[in-house]
Design a protein around this motif. Structure first.
Motif, PDB file in Angstrom:
ATOM      1  N   LYS A 359       8.578 -29.110  10.804  1.00  0.00           N
ATOM      2  CA  LYS A 359       9.493 -28.835   9.851  1.00  0.00           C
ATOM      3  C   LYS A 359      10.606 -28.239  10.364  1.00  0.00           C
ATOM      4  N   PRO A 360      11.905 -29.024  10.148  1.00  0.00           N
ATOM      5  CA  PRO A 360      13.175 -28.748  10.707  1.00  0.00           C
ATOM      6  C   PRO A 360      13.703 -27.495  10.038  1.00  0.00           C
ATOM      7  N   LEU A 361      14.782 -26.976  10.654  1.00  0.00           N
ATOM      8  CA  LEU A 361      15.560 -25.782  10.113  1.00  0.00           C
ATOM      9  C   LEU A 361      16.757 -26.680   8.826  1.00  0.00           C
ATOM     10  N   ALA A 362      16.991 -27.805   9.397  1.00  0.00           N
ATOM     11  CA  ALA A 362      17.874 -28.581   8.336  1.00  0.00           C
ATOM     12  C   ALA A 362      17.698 -29.931   8.219  1.00  0.00           C
ATOM     13  N   PHE A 363      18.318 -30.569   7.231  1.00  0.00           N
ATOM     14  CA  PHE A 363      18.099 -31.682   6.696  1.00  0.00           C
ATOM     15  C   PHE A 363      19.306 -32.435   6.261  1.00  0.00           C
ATOM     16  N   TYR A 364      19.848 -33.529   6.611  1.00  0.00           N
ATOM     17  CA  TYR A 364      20.856 -34.205   6.126  1.00  0.00           C
ATOM     18  C   TYR A 364      20.571 -35.638   5.573  1.00  0.00           C
ATOM     19  N   VAL A 365      21.252 -35.793   4.510  1.00  0.00           N
ATOM     20  CA  VAL A 365      21.279 -37.336   4.004  1.00  0.00           C
ATOM     21  C   VAL A 365      22.714 -37.880   3.602  1.00  0.00           C
ATOM     22  N   PHE A 366      23.181 -38.899   4.199  1.00  0.00           N
ATOM     23  CA  PHE A 366      24.476 -39.487   3.757  1.00  0.00           C
ATOM     24  C   PHE A 366      24.156 -40.525   2.799  1.00  0.00           C
ATOM     25  N   THR A 367      24.453 -40.756   1.642  1.00  0.00           N
ATOM     26  CA  THR A 367      23.888 -42.088   0.697  1.00  0.00           C
ATOM     27  C   THR A 367      24.907 -41.765  -0.635  1.00  0.00           C
ATOM     28  N   ASN A 368      24.796 -42.924  -1.166  1.00  0.00           N
ATOM     29  CA  ASN A 368      25.620 -42.795  -2.373  1.00  0.00           C
ATOM     30  C   ASN A 368      24.581 -43.448  -3.746  1.00  0.00           C
ATOM     31  N   LYS A 369      23.177 -42.972  -3.104  1.00  0.00           N
ATOM     32  CA  LYS A 369      22.133 -43.388  -3.918  1.00  0.00           C
ATOM     33  C   LYS A 369      21.300 -41.796  -4.200  1.00  0.00           C
ATOM     34  N   LYS A 370      21.863 -41.394  -5.422  1.00  0.00           N
ATOM     35  CA  LYS A 370      21.205 -39.963  -5.899  1.00  0.00           C
ATOM     36  C   LYS A 370      19.732 -40.284  -5.807  1.00  0.00           C
ATOM     37  N   SER A 407      10.186 -23.768  12.147  1.00  0.00           N
ATOM     38  CA  SER A 407      11.518 -23.557  12.161  1.00  0.00           C
ATOM     39  C   SER A 407      11.917 -22.094  11.704  1.00  0.00           C
ATOM     40  N   GLY A 408      10.854 -21.247  11.247  1.00  0.00           N
ATOM     41  CA  GLY A 408      11.315 -19.957  10.898  1.00  0.00           C
ATOM     42  C   GLY A 408      10.527 -19.495   9.875  1.00  0.00           C
ATOM     43  N   ILE A 409      10.687 -18.212   9.515  1.00  0.00           N
ATOM     44  CA  ILE A 409      10.014 -17.591   8.351  1.00  0.00           C
ATOM     45  C   ILE A 409      11.111 -16.495   7.711  1.00  0.00           C
ATOM     46  N   GLY A 410      11.094 -16.739   6.592  1.00  0.00           N
ATOM     47  CA  GLY A 410      12.178 -15.867   5.687  1.00  0.00           C
ATOM     48  C   GLY A 410      13.585 -16.314   5.687  1.00  0.00           C
ATOM     49  N   GLY A 411      14.236 -15.637   4.776  1.00  0.00           N
ATOM     50  CA  GLY A 411      15.680 -16.317   4.685  1.00  0.00           C
ATOM     51  C   GLY A 411      16.523 -14.904   4.691  1.00  0.00           C
ATOM     52  N   TYR A 412      17.842 -15.203   4.472  1.00  0.00           N
ATOM     53  CA  TYR A 412      18.777 -14.110   4.241  1.00  0.00           C
ATOM     54  C   TYR A 412      20.347 -14.808   3.817  1.00  0.00           C
ATOM     55  N   HIS A 413      21.176 -14.012   3.810  1.00  0.00           N
ATOM     56  CA  HIS A 413      22.673 -14.293   3.323  1.00  0.00           C
ATOM     57  C   HIS A 413      22.785 -13.576   2.030  1.00  0.00           C
ATOM     58  N   GLY A 414      23.934 -12.822   1.707  1.00  0.00           N
ATOM     59  CA  GLY A 414      24.106 -12.105   0.551  1.00  0.00           C
ATOM     60  C   GLY A 414      22.916 -11.264   0.101  1.00  0.00           C
ATOM     61  N   LYS A 415      22.770 -11.299  -1.348  1.00  0.00           N
ATOM     62  CA  LYS A 415      21.592 -10.652  -1.782  1.00  0.00           C
ATOM     63  C   LYS A 415      20.102 -10.978  -1.043  1.00  0.00           C
ATOM     64  N   HIS A 416      20.105 -12.000  -0.391  1.00  0.00           N
ATOM     65  CA  HIS A 416      18.752 -12.452   0.100  1.00  0.00           C
ATOM     66  C   HIS A 416      18.543 -11.661   1.292  1.00  0.00           C
ATOM     67  N   THR A 417      19.678 -11.189   2.087  1.00  0.00           N
ATOM     68  CA  THR A 417      19.501 -10.115   3.110  1.00  0.00           C
ATOM     69  C   THR A 417      19.028  -8.902   2.686  1.00  0.00           C
ATOM     70  N   PHE A 418      19.709  -8.504   1.481  1.00  0.00           N
ATOM     71  CA  PHE A 418      19.461  -7.240   1.074  1.00  0.00           C
ATOM     72  C   PHE A 418      17.748  -7.097   0.797  1.00  0.00           C
ATOM     73  N   ASP A 419      17.438  -8.283   0.038  1.00  0.00           N
ATOM     74  CA  ASP A 419      16.078  -8.259  -0.245  1.00  0.00           C
ATOM     75  C   ASP A 419      15.003  -8.530   1.001  1.00  0.00           C
ATOM     76  N   THR A 420      15.521  -9.214   1.908  1.00  0.00           N
ATOM     77  CA  THR A 420      14.729  -9.132   3.207  1.00  0.00           C
ATOM     78  C   THR A 420      14.462  -7.909   3.651  1.00  0.00           C
ATOM     79  N   PHE A 421      15.364  -7.038   3.840  1.00  0.00           N
ATOM     80  CA  PHE A 421      15.280  -5.726   4.570  1.00  0.00           C
ATOM     81  C   PHE A 421      14.915  -4.733   3.261  1.00  0.00           C
ATOM     82  N   SER A 422      14.447  -5.138   2.151  1.00  0.00           N
ATOM     83  CA  SER A 422      13.896  -4.267   1.232  1.00  0.00           C
ATOM     84  C   SER A 422      12.461  -4.344   0.781  1.00  0.00           C
ATOM     85  N   HIS A 423      11.610  -3.408   0.792  1.00  0.00           N
ATOM     86  CA  HIS A 423      10.219  -3.584   0.176  1.00  0.00           C
ATOM     87  C   HIS A 423      10.465  -3.458  -1.482  1.00  0.00           C
TER      88      HIS A 423
END
Length: 457
Positions: A359-370, A407-423
């Motif tokens: 399972k990769p960290l990122a995934f990209y798709v270029f298409t005009n087909k939604k 590709s990893g465990i957990g997430g962060y950025h913004g409030k997600h970082t605060f939540d990551t470091f909070s029980h």
């Protein structure tokens, strides 16, 4: 001071409850913000000295992100830290219920070399906002940035609150041998396994921000010129040394020639006819990583680039033509300015290739087909991704950033970082004015009443 002594002093400091005070957290973050703004020029110079990162890239991918993250923490920490009411259970009537965000305690942050400032200070800001103490281990592969990080932290923080431990593998090993309340690691999958194993010794919770082979799919409906422009930017920023850069291209066969032409033109637009002379194209961080990447180029066919200069740790923006899935470049994450191009004809071809890898960290798709994009997003598991662009999901602090599986465990950025470091601590407050007897023994004759309560609750 030894590492065990540093940790013991931080435990003692945390026990004073000072870091749990919201005003103390905000003042600490405000001091940090002031200092990182004051030292921005020095930070940018250090990044350039470490691997020739341009001032523009330094601001875009490092200093501006950290400044935004710290400001977000200052603005929101009071509301984030306020206990949140949730619906009480009927079985507990009369009662109320709250979720408390409490700091874990003494935390360890191990930062990588590819974005050595941003990936050190962004999680640091969240750890401080959440009320923890922090030991930060910057990368020894970017010594100039490491020095600046240490200087900033020593000027801003009480060392019992936040401190920096510099050094290489021995220091990292000693840090991991200690008992922490939380470990946050960004780096490679092999080292991530070492960190996870060390954390398991004490059942320490971890966040692991790792990597993997992130696919980039271009179907037959895609805007080829725009795709080429956005992929050149996302792949070659930071000299390709980005964990969420497209790792390999899967392009519909009928679009291959058009894409190669557009891709080559976009490289020239971005970095000139000779990217080695461009001020905007960084270098590989060191000889070890240069040699690793250079080996991937052996026996491959080039659609663009392929030039190298070991004296300068330079590898040009390179597009490879149909490498074997068994080749060196397709075995693991590339982490450099080399992009394999593999063509496909049918959708099932995509699955046969993508499913070869974890399972990769990122995934990209270029298409005009939604419908095609939605199908792929649902079908594959990955950390995060973007449709019709690359890497930009990282910039939205409302989205969690992190991996899954290898590709990893957990997430962060913004409030997600605060939540990551909070029980998240759940608390029920019972009322004393009524005590329903249903739950108490003896239970004879109460089962029907219990079932009714369970259905209602």
């Amino acid at each position: 001071m030894t590492i065990p002594q540093i940790l013991e002093k931080q435990r003692t400091f945390f026990a004073t409850q000072q870091t749990k005070d919201i005003s103390y957290r905000k003042k600490s973050l405000q001091k940090l913000l002031k200092e990182i703004i004051r030292r921005e020029r020095d930070i940018l110079k250090a990044l350039h000295d470490d691997f020739r990162k341009s001032e523009y890239e330094g601001v875009m991918t490092e200093t501006s992100i950290v400044i935004s993250e710290v400001k977000t923490m200052i603005k929101n920490v009071s509301s984030w830290a306020t206990p949140k009411r949730v619906m009480p259970a009927l079985l507990n009537f009369p009662s109320s219920a709250k979720i408390y965000s409490e700091p874990y305690g003494t935390t360890l942050i191990i930062a990588p070399w590819n974005y050595p400032y941003q990936l050190a200070f962004s999680p640091l800001a969240g750890a401080i906002a959440a009320g923890n103490t922090v030991v930060l281990k910057p990368s020894e592969l970017t010594p100039n940035t490491s020095t600046i990080c240490k200087e900033i932290i020593e000027r801003v923080f009480d060392p019992n609150h936040v401190t920096v431990v510099e050094g290489g593998i021995p220091e990292s090993q000693e840090l991991l041998a200690q008992r922490w309340d939380y470990i946050f690691f960004t780096g490679s999958v092999p080292v991530g396994r070492i960190v996870a194993k060390a954390a398991a010794e004490y059942l320490t919770p971890v966040t692991l921000e790792l990597g993997g082979k992130s696919p980039c799919i271009i179907d037959d409906s895609a805007n080829i010129k725009l795709a080429a422009k956005r992929i050149v930017w996302g792949k070659f920023i930071n000299g390709g040394q980005t964990c969420i850069a497209p790792d390999y291209l899967l392009i519909h066969k009928r679009n291959k020639d058009e894409f190669v032409k557009a891709f080559t033109e976009e490289i020239i637009k971005a970095y000139g006819e000779n990217p080695e002379t461009s001020d905007d194209f960084p270098r590989i961080v060191n000889s070890r990583n240069f040699d690793r990447l250079h080996k991937m180029l052996e026996n491959e066919s080039f659609l663009a680039g392929g030039k190298t200069n070991r004296d300068q740790y330079y590898i040009s923006p390179t597009l490879l033509d149909e490498p074997s899935l068994e080749s060196e470049v397709m075995k693991g994450e590339i982490f450099g300015p080399i992009l394999p191009l593999i063509s496909y004809e049918k959708e099932k071809d995509l699955h046969s290739i993508i499913s070869k890898y974890d399972k990769p960290l990122a995934f990209y798709v270029f298409t005009n087909k939604k419908s095609f994009a939605k199908k792929l997003i649902k079908q594959y598991s990955f950390g995060g991704g973007t449709i019709n662009d690359t890497t930009v999901h990282f910039a939205n602090h409302n989205l969690p950033f992190g991996g899954v599986g290898e590709s990893g465990i957990g997430g962060y950025h913004g409030k997600h970082t605060f939540d990551t470091f909070s029980h998240k601590k759940g608390v029920v407050i019972r009322g004393n004015w009524l005590d329903i007897p249903t739950r108490y023994a003896p239970y004879k004759g109460k089962l029907k009443q219990l079932r009714t309560l369970m259905k209602l609750g």
